[in-house]
Design an enzyme around this catalytic site. Structure first.
Site, PDB file in Angstrom:
ATOM      1  N   ASP A   1       3.069   1.812  -9.376  1.00 33.68           N
ATOM      2  CA  ASP A   1       2.421   2.641  -8.356  1.00 33.68           C
ATOM      3  C   ASP A   1       2.252   4.061  -8.905  1.00 33.68           C
ATOM      4  O   ASP A   1       3.246   4.766  -9.107  1.00 33.68           O
ATOM      5  CB  ASP A   1       3.263   2.653  -7.069  1.00 33.68           C
ATOM      6  CG  ASP A   1       2.527   3.365  -5.942  1.00 33.68           C
ATOM      7  OD1 ASP A   1       2.253   2.715  -4.932  1.00 33.68           O
ATOM      8  OD2 ASP A   1       2.228   4.573  -6.083  1.00 33.68           O
TER       9      ASP A   1
ATOM     10  N   ARG B   1      -3.823   2.552   1.694  1.00 35.31           N
ATOM     11  CA  ARG B   1      -4.100   1.134   1.558  1.00 35.31           C
ATOM     12  C   ARG B   1      -3.314   0.353   2.595  1.00 35.31           C
ATOM     13  O   ARG B   1      -2.094   0.529   2.708  1.00 35.31           O
ATOM     14  CB  ARG B   1      -3.707   0.728   0.141  1.00 35.31           C
ATOM     15  CG  ARG B   1      -3.923  -0.682  -0.214  1.00 35.31           C
ATOM     16  CD  ARG B   1      -3.942  -0.843  -1.714  1.00 35.31           C
ATOM     17  NE  ARG B   1      -2.625  -0.962  -2.299  1.00 35.31           N
ATOM     18  CZ  ARG B   1      -2.365  -1.721  -3.356  1.00 35.31           C
ATOM     19  NH1 ARG B   1      -3.331  -2.405  -3.929  1.00 35.31           N
ATOM     20  NH2 ARG B   1      -1.162  -1.789  -3.850  1.00 35.31           N
TER      21      ARG B   1
END
Ligand code: URA
Length: 206
Positions: A197, A102
């Site tokens: 995360d 990302r």
């Protein structure tokens, strides 16, 4: 295609364990694997079976077995957290990898590695535990489609409305199975309340 959110006490219990900030990586990995069993079972619920003649210790009977190959495509890294669940339930599943990173500023996907087995006739499970903006999943689904996949289900743990909407726009034919649909994204594109995360929590990276 609508999202299926698991409505099961066991799934909620496991998800709660994953969300807790003090769940450490070994515990997190094991819990993700256990939740993965429930998610994968639901993702395969529409699979076709074929009749097979077998003999039990008592008598012959007609059983049913899975008809088509199953392929799991792990979106790296977090998708690795669900891979063992697929392989335990379907040991002969073939495995693919979709490496995408990302861009932290735009949240858009940047490809760094892809490798797929034959996808043509397979039931393809794309393992993307955190469906945030939907950029990575949409990209991975596009890739597997370009490589012949036709029957695709996304297996997620936590989803955000933004990601689900993007998938409905980009890939309305893809079913999503998830443990939860959360509130939305924060300014850093993390899912709220989420679990943080997923890759870091699985592997203990900082
Ligand atoms: N990826 C993660 O691991 N967590 C989020 O909240 C969003 C994307």
């Amino acid at each position: 295609m609508p999202i299926t959110v698991l409505d099961h006490p066991l799934a909620n219990d496991l998800l709660t364990e994953l969300r807790k900030v003090d769940t450490d990586p070994p515990q997190f990995r094991q819990t993700a694997e256990r939740l993965g069993y429930l998610l994968v079972a639901e993702a395969l619920a529409d699979m076709k079976t074929e009749d097979v003649e077998i003999e039990t210790p008592l008598e012959p009977m007609t059983g049913r077995q899975l008809r088509r190959p199953v392929v799991a495509v792990a979106v790296l890294r977090a998708g690795l957290g669900l891979l063992e669940s697929v392989l335990t339930l379907v040991p002969d599943a073939a495995i693919g990898f979709a490496g995408v990173q990302r861009n932290e500023e735009t949240a858009e996907p940047m490809e760094y590695y892809t490798r797929f087995p034959n996808l043509d006739t397979a039931k393809v499970l794309v393992l993307e535990p955190m469906l945030a903006t939907g950029g990575s999943l949409s990209w991975a689904v596009e890739k597997v489609k370009q490589n012949g996949a036709q029957d695709i289900t996304a297996v997620c743990v936590v989803t955000a409305p933004e990601g689900v909407e993007r998938m409905e726009r980009d890939h309305p034919d893809v079913r999503i199975v998830a443990a939860t649909l959360d509130l939305g994204l924060n300014e850093n594109f993390y899912i709220r309340p989420g679990l943080g995360d997923m890759g870091d929590r699985l592997f203990g990276t900082l």
